[in-house]
Design a protein around this motif. Structure first.
Motif, PDB file in Angstrom:
ATOM      1  N   ASN A 146       0.819  -1.214   0.000  1.00  0.00           N
ATOM      2  CA  ASN A 146       0.000   0.000   0.000  1.00  0.00           C
ATOM      3  C   ASN A 146       0.848   1.258   0.000  1.00  0.00           C
TER       4      ASN A 146
ATOM      5  N   ARG B  19       2.045   1.667  -3.512  1.00  0.00           N
ATOM      6  CA  ARG B  19       0.968   2.144  -4.383  1.00  0.00           C
ATOM      7  C   ARG B  19       0.794   3.655  -4.236  1.00  0.00           C
ATOM      8  N   LYS B  20       0.906   4.133  -3.004  1.00  0.00           N
ATOM      9  CA  LYS B  20       0.735   5.573  -2.782  1.00  0.00           C
ATOM     10  C   LYS B  20       1.884   6.363  -3.427  1.00  0.00           C
ATOM     11  N   TRP B  21       3.113   5.867  -3.236  1.00  0.00           N
ATOM     12  CA  TRP B  21       4.260   6.537  -3.878  1.00  0.00           C
ATOM     13  C   TRP B  21       4.099   6.563  -5.403  1.00  0.00           C
TER      14      TRP B  21
ATOM     15  N   ARG C 123       1.352   6.353  -7.154  1.00  0.00           N
ATOM     16  CA  ARG C 123       0.213   7.200  -7.546  1.00  0.00           C
ATOM     17  C   ARG C 123       0.623   8.674  -7.535  1.00  0.00           C
ATOM     18  N   LEU C 124       1.312   9.113  -6.483  1.00  0.00           N
ATOM     19  CA  LEU C 124       1.700  10.518  -6.387  1.00  0.00           C
ATOM     20  C   LEU C 124       2.813  10.850  -7.380  1.00  0.00           C
TER      21      LEU C 124
ATOM     22  N   ASN D  59      -5.889   9.094  -8.595  1.00  0.00           N
ATOM     23  CA  ASN D  59      -5.571   9.914  -7.422  1.00  0.00           C
ATOM     24  C   ASN D  59      -6.831  10.412  -6.724  1.00  0.00           C
TER      25      ASN D  59
ATOM     26  N   ALA E 218      -8.480   6.737  -5.160  1.00  0.00           N
ATOM     27  CA  ALA E 218      -7.736   5.839  -4.254  1.00  0.00           C
ATOM     28  C   ALA E 218      -8.126   6.023  -2.782  1.00  0.00           C
ATOM     29  N   PRO E 219      -8.211   7.265  -2.265  1.00  0.00           N
ATOM     30  CA  PRO E 219      -8.611   7.402  -0.852  1.00  0.00           C
ATOM     31  C   PRO E 219     -10.029   6.889  -0.601  1.00  0.00           C
TER      32      PRO E 219
ATOM     33  N   ALA F  99      -9.833   3.140  -0.450  1.00  0.00           N
ATOM     34  CA  ALA F  99      -9.196   2.699   0.800  1.00  0.00           C
ATOM     35  C   ALA F  99     -10.223   2.702   1.935  1.00  0.00           C
TER      36      ALA F  99
END
Ligand code: HEM
Length: 138
Positions: free
Chosen positions: A43, A46-48, A50-51, A99, A102-103, A106
């Motif tokens: 996870n 994935r965040k890295w 995505r940003l 982006n 995704a939140p 989650a």
């Protein structure tokens, strides 16, 4: 000089964007029948990705939109250049969507089943955009 700096930034953004896009594909390939036992690591990655993808595609558009009129004027001619810009637009839409969502995913306990298809479409668009960019400017 300015043009050279813009082109350097354009290609560096491409390097970072490619890392993010391929990273997501490798995570898909590594997933297997069961998630490997490191969901927190996956996870975080994935965040890295995505940003990084968001920063990269924004920089690609910002530098591209300044370079284009410097080199060609605002009239975009030729199939390869049009195809490249269309693919860059598709990629921008995919990265924005990921982006944005995704939140939300989650909070709701997981991404939708079409997420792998979105990552694959994004990676294919990136590779094709590079091919058409070289064809357009060769
Ligand atoms: C997915 C997004 C993009 C990718 C992967 C990409 C890729 C590339 C590559 C590989 C080159 C070098 C081509 C060469 O010199 O042979 C390049 C150059 C260039 N790109 Fe992009 N690009 C993207 C988005 C954009 C956008 C959105 C624009 C404009 C609206 C743009 C405008 C340009 C321009 C003007 C050059 C300069 C070519 C030169 O001076 O040689 N690019 N791009």
């Amino acid at each position: 000089m300015i043009y050279a700096i813009l082109k350097m930034l354009h290609l560096l953004a491409l390097v970072f964007g490619a890392a993010a896009s391929l990273g997501n594909i490798y995570l898909l390939l590594a997933r297997g029948p069961h998630d490997l036992p490191a969901p927190a690591l996956a996870n975080a990655l994935r965040k890295w990705y995505r940003l990084t993808a968001l920063g990269a595609i924004l920089l690609l558009w910002a530098t591209g939109l300044v370079m284009l009129p410097m080199r060609h004027g605002f009239r975009v001619e030729g199939f390869a250049l049009n195809a490249k810009i269309a693919l860059a637009g598709l990629l921008l839409a995919i990265v924005f969507y990921l982006n944005w969502k995704a939140p939300v995913w989650a909070r709701r306990g997981g991404p939708p089943a079409y997420l792998p298809a979105l990552h694959l479409t994004g990676a294919a668009s990136l590779i094709l955009a590079v091919i058409f960019a070289v064809a357009a400017f060769a």
